[in-house]
Design a protein around this motif. Structure first.
Motif, PDB file in Angstrom:
ATOM      1  N   ALA A 191     -31.251  13.328 -19.213  1.00 22.81           N
ATOM      2  CA  ALA A 191     -31.027  15.802 -20.149  1.00 22.81           C
ATOM      3  C   ALA A 191     -29.921  15.862 -18.413  1.00 22.81           C
ATOM      4  O   ALA A 191     -29.279  15.927 -19.191  1.00 22.81           O
ATOM      5  N   VAL A 192     -30.563  15.964 -17.490  1.00 21.93           N
ATOM      6  CA  VAL A 192     -29.462  17.113 -16.214  1.00 21.93           C
ATOM      7  C   VAL A 192     -27.502  15.948 -16.553  1.00 21.93           C
ATOM      8  O   VAL A 192     -27.161  16.940 -16.657  1.00 21.93           O
ATOM      9  N   MET A 232     -36.510  10.505 -17.451  1.00 20.82           N
ATOM     10  CA  MET A 232     -35.805  10.791 -18.940  1.00 20.82           C
ATOM     11  C   MET A 232     -34.803  12.635 -18.361  1.00 20.82           C
ATOM     12  O   MET A 232     -34.328  12.951 -18.571  1.00 20.82           O
ATOM     13  N   SER A 233     -36.076  13.602 -17.476  1.00 26.28           N
ATOM     14  CA  SER A 233     -35.508  13.811 -17.084  1.00 26.28           C
ATOM     15  C   SER A 233     -34.053  14.362 -16.243  1.00 26.28           C
ATOM     16  O   SER A 233     -32.762  14.600 -16.666  1.00 26.28           O
ATOM     17  N   LEU A 234     -33.971  13.379 -15.161  1.00 24.35           N
ATOM     18  CA  LEU A 234     -32.806  12.909 -14.672  1.00 24.35           C
ATOM     19  C   LEU A 234     -30.962  12.954 -16.053  1.00 24.35           C
ATOM     20  O   LEU A 234     -29.474  12.908 -15.997  1.00 24.35           O
ATOM     21  N   LEU A 275     -40.745  10.467 -16.523  1.00 28.81           N
ATOM     22  CA  LEU A 275     -40.785  12.064 -17.203  1.00 28.81           C
ATOM     23  C   LEU A 275     -39.557  12.289 -16.541  1.00 28.81           C
ATOM     24  O   LEU A 275     -38.531  12.969 -16.705  1.00 28.81           O
ATOM     25  N   ILE A 276     -39.583  12.215 -15.218  1.00 27.05           N
ATOM     26  CA  ILE A 276     -38.820  12.258 -13.895  1.00 27.05           C
ATOM     27  C   ILE A 276     -37.274  10.681 -14.555  1.00 27.05           C
ATOM     28  O   ILE A 276     -36.033  11.864 -14.143  1.00 27.05           O
TER      29      ILE A 276
END
Length: 56
Positions: free
Chosen positions: A27-28, A23-25, A20-21
């Protein structure tokens, strides 16, 4: 290495957190990529430009 329930749960929790970390990076990074700015600005303004007339 003994693969019991507790070991698998700990692995799943750790892997899920890091996934999740990551994938968040991603996306950002995609959202703030400099070449995408014009595309996002056009998408933001297209919604406003089409609301000049009342809906029927």
């Amino acid at each position: 290495m003994d693969l019991d329930h507790g070991t698998l749960v700990a692995f799943a929790k750790s892997f899920g957190l890091f996934y999740l970390i990551a994938m968040s990076l991603v996306a950002v990074a995609y959202a703030f990529w400099p070449s995408k700015q014009a595309q996002f600005e056009r998408a933001a303004n297209d919604i406003l430009d089409n609301e000049d007339t009342p809906c029927r």
